[in-house]
Design an enzyme around this catalytic site. Structure first.
Site, PDB file in Angstrom:
ATOM      1  CD  GLN B 192      -0.157  -1.500   3.045  1.00  0.00           C
ATOM      2  OE1 GLN B 192      -0.039  -2.428   2.243  1.00  0.00           O
ATOM      3  NE2 GLN B 192      -0.028  -1.685   4.348  1.00  0.00           N
ATOM      4  CD  GLN B 260      27.034  -9.229   4.773  1.00  0.00           C
ATOM      5  OE1 GLN B 260      25.922  -9.158   4.273  1.00  0.00           O
ATOM      6  NE2 GLN B 260      27.606  -8.205   5.374  1.00  0.00           N
ATOM      7  CG  HIS B 263      22.441  -8.773   7.362  1.00  0.00           C
ATOM      8  ND1 HIS B 263      21.759  -7.677   7.764  1.00  0.00           N
ATOM      9  CD2 HIS B 263      23.682  -8.339   7.010  1.00  0.00           C
ATOM     10  CE1 HIS B 263      22.549  -6.607   7.669  1.00  0.00           C
ATOM     11  NE2 HIS B 263      23.725  -6.983   7.231  1.00  0.00           N
ATOM     12  CD  GLU B 328      24.796  -7.419  -0.768  1.00  0.00           C
ATOM     13  OE1 GLU B 328      24.679  -8.554  -0.227  1.00  0.00           O
ATOM     14  OE2 GLU B 328      24.125  -6.435  -0.428  1.00  0.00           O
ATOM     15  CG  HIS B 329      28.930  -7.094   1.026  1.00  0.00           C
ATOM     16  ND1 HIS B 329      27.723  -7.689   1.315  1.00  0.00           N
ATOM     17  CD2 HIS B 329      28.742  -5.768   1.179  1.00  0.00           C
ATOM     18  CE1 HIS B 329      26.839  -6.748   1.648  1.00  0.00           C
ATOM     19  NE2 HIS B 329      27.429  -5.575   1.572  1.00  0.00           N
ATOM     20  CG  ASP B 362      27.285  -3.371   6.306  1.00  0.00           C
ATOM     21  OD1 ASP B 362      27.043  -3.386   5.090  1.00  0.00           O
ATOM     22  OD2 ASP B 362      27.413  -4.403   6.996  1.00  0.00           O
ATOM     23  CG  HIS B 421      10.724   8.679 -39.557  1.00  0.00           C
ATOM     24  ND1 HIS B 421       9.439   8.265 -39.319  1.00  0.00           N
ATOM     25  CD2 HIS B 421      11.385   8.547 -38.376  1.00  0.00           C
ATOM     26  CE1 HIS B 421       9.342   7.883 -38.053  1.00  0.00           C
ATOM     27  NE2 HIS B 421      10.502   8.050 -37.454  1.00  0.00           N
TER      28      HIS B 421
END
Lengths: 434, 434
Positions: B192, B260, B263, B328-329, B362, B421
């Site tokens: 929402q 990591q 997480h 990613e890292h 981070d 054109h």
């Protein structure tokens, strides 16, 4: 007839808002079909692609004939006449020169306040796939516009998927692929081509990024594979907005408007001018030109349903309206186009002055013709070398830098209840202090 | 226990391919629910958002309380202690300094071979919305990482949507919003919130771009509104890959891996090293650290299910495997991290040397921590100022330039059967020749 609005009319704001919100494309609900096609290709690979190509394109392929062979490519390319070839070569050369300027510095780095090194590095995507529509929307210019930025960026493996319904194709498309350095051209299209490029089959190696326009099935498939691979954008029907001060030949502006209207019945052409007499003259010129235009049925439908002429108080008001529209193509047919251009905050491409018809940008100008449609120039850009590059950030701490900023990292890790984050810093700080 | 592989084992390629293909996240099938929520918000606006917030967050709002008032913001911000505030300010300052360097030249232009002017201009997105998850994943550092690049890019209006289930929120999130220059923070979340930001309601002005992480509903909603607004990426669970030469304290590397793993149970931590003894020492250190870690349940689950230790022949082989993973890292805990970094072609962020734990990145390193996950570093980059800028291409022909390149454009237009054109160029060429 197109809409004719003046900014002084009482209900202008309402009418303009309605124009902005106009839905020009009714995408058929193909998402469920596309999901099934992707699942089929993932499960059955080549066999699924061959089966779907037989069904949709009436073309029987085998794993060996999914791609054009070098001999087939050469035979098709040889069919192109000298004049077409020269035109395509000029376009390729100018597009390459423009996109070379977009290349960022490969690597930047600097030293921070505590001796730490910071920076980033740009590297190319390894493999890219370009989708090229078949049939009447199969444009060699689009092959150049997609493939050249990829090659300039340094993409190693570049393939094309282009359906050939009933086996038919435009040899200029293959010449454009050849000029741009494309490695392989597959005779496949639709959602099955997107799925094959994203997930791979025994014959088709997967790519990392897919670009290029397509129909509703292709668009839905790109949306679905986004994340597994990168995609460029979801392209909508083309648009042009011309801002004119009234000092251009109305016939020129009429042709510029029609050069978008002729693309598609969903295309949109809009003229904004402070000169009401000129506005009416352009309207009349459009009607005259429509009588003899080859694609008059398409152009008439687009102009009647989505075209608009808006008369403003002045050019500043025209620029403000243009920014609300965020047009894909913006022509500034005015005496001082640079001054007006400085007022434009959202547009895919700007064509400045009387001598820059938008069609120049479609082919030989140099800038890319793959541009954000449907007001998406508010937040996105045309295709560029950046679409085929990605950036890796770099950071190297020294003991002194870690001593200086590590405690703050530790503190923030604790505030986010991420214990190991904090400990990974603390263990090193303790060594420094011990 | 995590996987323990060596590149010399007979079935290594099979095991490594399985590791690469591992599906770590089972997204619930929420797409139909999300479609219904978006339709509801588009139809009923504020009332729908208020209704859904009452249902999902057990919080009764009114149009007046959808956003935090300045007084409420100030009261929450005052709750933050001096040490947390100083750490957040240091982070904000360093992130700002890094991202300022990413700003491209506002405009570039040059003269082509026929006197034509070519170039482009960068302009900021006008309005951006940042999604900030509520509850335990509500990270003030993520607010800085999303909001600061937007402000550096020049975004005028910047708002946050952050759900406050049962009214609860982290005051550090509001302080981070304040430090980054966010204009408004809405107490709304889920699909929402994404729908309200994309389409607007009576109270919530629509934005042009939405960034920030979120759960499966948020991700599905972002995918659906993509096109109406820009989005950043579809974020997946976090990953770290450490390449170590064996000369680092195994405990440091263990903590880096765990930072990591803690997480999310779907996070992934991988160590690659040519030193088998070191590999085993790190494995043992991870087990020891897991005994006392606050988030040991999450970290253990991630490490056991998705963790891996790979022993290679040498560092070059480690780099090659890393490029297939496209992490990613990426931490390079080696004696000469610059030399090894030069071999890396795909990674979101690289942390060089023993003194650069990933946790620094981070929070306070400077580079962005919003990075491509799930192997998408093959084709995409971390968040940057570029995500809040867009480029308008510029072209201005002179009569001489049009005379030189116009005929090629006309030719290509004819080959693509786009009559108007060609005529738009021809009409001008005729004037020049006439």
């Amino acid at each position: 007839m197109p809409q004719f609005l003046t900014t002084t009319q009482a209900d202008f704001e309402m009418a303009f808002t309605a124009l902005l919100g106009m839905k020009r494309e009714d995408s058929p609900e193909v998402d469920a079909d596309v999901a099934a096609i992707i699942a089929y290709v993932r499960a059955r690979g080549d066999q699924a692609v061959i089966d779907l190509t037989a069904r949709f394109d009436r073309l029987q392929l085998s794993p060996e004939t999914l791609a054009f062979s070098p001999d087939e490519m050469a035979a098709e390319v040889a069919k192109v006449g000298a004049e077409d070839r020269a035109a395509l070569e000029l376009a390729a050369e100018r597009i390459r020169a423009y996109h070379l300027r977009q290349m960022p510095m490969a690597e930047e780095s600097w030293t921070g306040p505590h001796g730490e090194t910071l920076g980033w590095r740009w590297t190319p995507v390894s493999a890219a796939g370009l989708y090229v529509p078949g049939g009447t929307a199969s444009y060699p210019s689009s092959v150049l516009m997609n493939a050249i930025p990829a090659k300039v960026a340094g993409v190693e493996r570049l393939v094309i998927a282009c359906p050939t319904p009933d086996g038919a194709l435009n040899p200029l498309v293959l010449l454009a692929a050849h000029l741009a350095g494309v490695d392989t051209v597959y005779r496949i299209g639709g959602a099955q081509a997107i799925a094959a490029l994203a997930y791979g089959t025994d014959t088709i190696e997967p790519v990392d990024k897919i670009t290029g326009p397509g129909n509703a099935w292709v668009a839905a498939a790109k949306r679905r594979v986004f994340g597994k691979v990168g995609i460029d954008m979801i392209a909508g029907p083309s648009e042009i907005l011309v801002i004119a001060d009234g000092q251009t030949d109305p016939d020129w502006v009429a042709l510029d408007l029609l050069s978008q209207a002729e693309h598609d019945v969903s295309a949109q052409a809009i003229l904004i001018t402070p000169d009401e007499g000129f506005a009416r003259a352009v309207g009349a010129a459009v009607e005259r030109r429509l009588e003899t235009l080859d694609r008059r049925e398409i152009a008439s439908a687009s102009w009647a349903e989505f075209g608009a002429i808006i008369v403003t108080r002045d050019l500043a008001e025209a620029a403000a309206l243009s920014n609300r529209i965020a047009p894909e193509h913006l022509e500034l047919c005015v005496a001082d186009p640079d001054a007006l251009s400085a007022r434009i905050t959202h547009a895919g491409a700007i064509f400045l002055g009387h001598w820059t018809p938008e069609a120049i940008g479609d082919y030989v100008g140099g800038p890319n013709h793959v541009l954000p449609t449907a007001r998406s120039a508010r937040f996105s850009s045309g295709l560029s070398v950046m679409d085929f590059l990605k950036r890796t950030t770099l950071a190297k701490m020294t003991p002194a830098a870690l001593a200086a900023i590590g405690p703050a990292a530790e503190r923030l890790a604790q505030s986010e209840s991420l214990g190991a984050h904090g400990l990974s810093v603390r263990a090193r700080l303790d060594r420094l202090n011990g």
